[in-house]
Design a protein around this motif. Sequence first.
Motif, PDB file in Angstrom:
ATOM      1  N   GLU A  58      40.009  36.842  39.687  1.00 41.81           N
ATOM      2  CA  GLU A  58      40.381  36.837  41.016  1.00 41.81           C
ATOM      3  C   GLU A  58      40.585  35.259  41.686  1.00 41.81           C
ATOM      4  O   GLU A  58      41.401  34.970  42.449  1.00 41.81           O
ATOM      5  CB  GLU A  58      39.231  37.386  42.035  1.00 41.81           C
ATOM      6  CG  GLU A  58      39.531  37.660  43.293  1.00 41.81           C
ATOM      7  CD  GLU A  58      38.511  38.268  44.217  1.00 41.81           C
ATOM      8  OE1 GLU A  58      38.404  38.069  45.280  1.00 41.81           O
ATOM      9  OE2 GLU A  58      37.834  39.170  43.490  1.00 41.81           O
ATOM     10  N   VAL A  59      39.644  34.331  41.342  1.00 41.44           N
ATOM     11  CA  VAL A  59      39.792  32.949  41.942  1.00 41.44           C
ATOM     12  C   VAL A  59      41.080  32.438  41.234  1.00 41.44           C
ATOM     13  O   VAL A  59      41.842  31.827  41.933  1.00 41.44           O
ATOM     14  CB  VAL A  59      38.549  32.069  41.464  1.00 41.44           C
ATOM     15  CG1 VAL A  59      38.857  30.607  41.770  1.00 41.44           C
ATOM     16  CG2 VAL A  59      37.290  32.414  42.120  1.00 41.44           C
ATOM     17  N   LEU A  60      41.362  32.577  40.129  1.00 40.07           N
ATOM     18  CA  LEU A  60      42.531  32.097  39.355  1.00 40.07           C
ATOM     19  C   LEU A  60      43.653  32.979  39.422  1.00 40.07           C
ATOM     20  O   LEU A  60      44.776  32.455  39.088  1.00 40.07           O
ATOM     21  CB  LEU A  60      42.186  31.876  37.896  1.00 40.07           C
ATOM     22  CG  LEU A  60      41.121  30.890  37.703  1.00 40.07           C
ATOM     23  CD1 LEU A  60      40.820  30.552  36.233  1.00 40.07           C
ATOM     24  CD2 LEU A  60      41.565  29.159  38.199  1.00 40.07           C
ATOM     25  N   GLY A  61      43.751  33.960  39.882  1.00 39.52           N
ATOM     26  CA  GLY A  61      44.868  35.049  40.080  1.00 39.52           C
ATOM     27  C   GLY A  61      45.290  35.463  38.893  1.00 39.52           C
ATOM     28  O   GLY A  61      46.539  35.517  38.735  1.00 39.52           O
ATOM     29  N   VAL A  62      44.372  35.684  38.063  1.00 33.48           N
ATOM     30  CA  VAL A  62      45.201  36.367  36.619  1.00 33.48           C
ATOM     31  C   VAL A  62      44.351  37.570  36.383  1.00 33.48           C
ATOM     32  O   VAL A  62      43.253  37.910  37.265  1.00 33.48           O
ATOM     33  CB  VAL A  62      44.658  35.105  35.611  1.00 33.48           C
ATOM     34  CG1 VAL A  62      45.616  33.729  35.828  1.00 33.48           C
ATOM     35  CG2 VAL A  62      43.137  34.935  35.467  1.00 33.48           C
TER      36      VAL A  62
END
Length: 182
Positions: A152-156
């Motif tokens: 979620e933090v890295l958008g992957v």
Amino acid sequence: MTTPVCTSASNGVRRPVPYPSFASYVRARQPVLLRTARSLTANPSDAEDLLQTALAKTYVAWERIEDHRAVDGYVRRALVNTRTSQWRKRRVDEFACEELPEPEPLPDGADPAEQQALHDAMWRAILRLPARQRAMVVLRYYEDLSEAQTAEVLGVSVGTVKSAVSRALGKLREDPELDVVR
């Protein structure tokens, strides 16, 4: 013939603002303000932090300050108020006691110098990883985020996190500088 003291009042013409922007004010006045901050603190690094905080407060109020010729007074007041607040919030972590506390005993064979050397070697190895893998390893193992949170933090996707972390750990296992640990 005498010249009027206040030309703007005598002829109705507005004088240009001495500092058209906050950045120009900071560039022009920073050395003087830093000397003021240094007079309020004993440590030069603390003085720089104090000035940064005061300038941040001034930046927020920049549009509300009507007379920009009086900004120095505003910043100086912010310096003094900020320093006073810091002084009041200061905590004392030392307590008088009968017996001095002993440090925790280290496990048998644990050498603090060796532990620090291992820690440094691990960080150098992590810094050699590609940026994306490094970010995932740090978030997973140093920040202790779950795979879902890291994704979620890295958008992957979670699968991307799993595969990238697996490849990164493989590279760390093969790192020659970490051979001493094995």
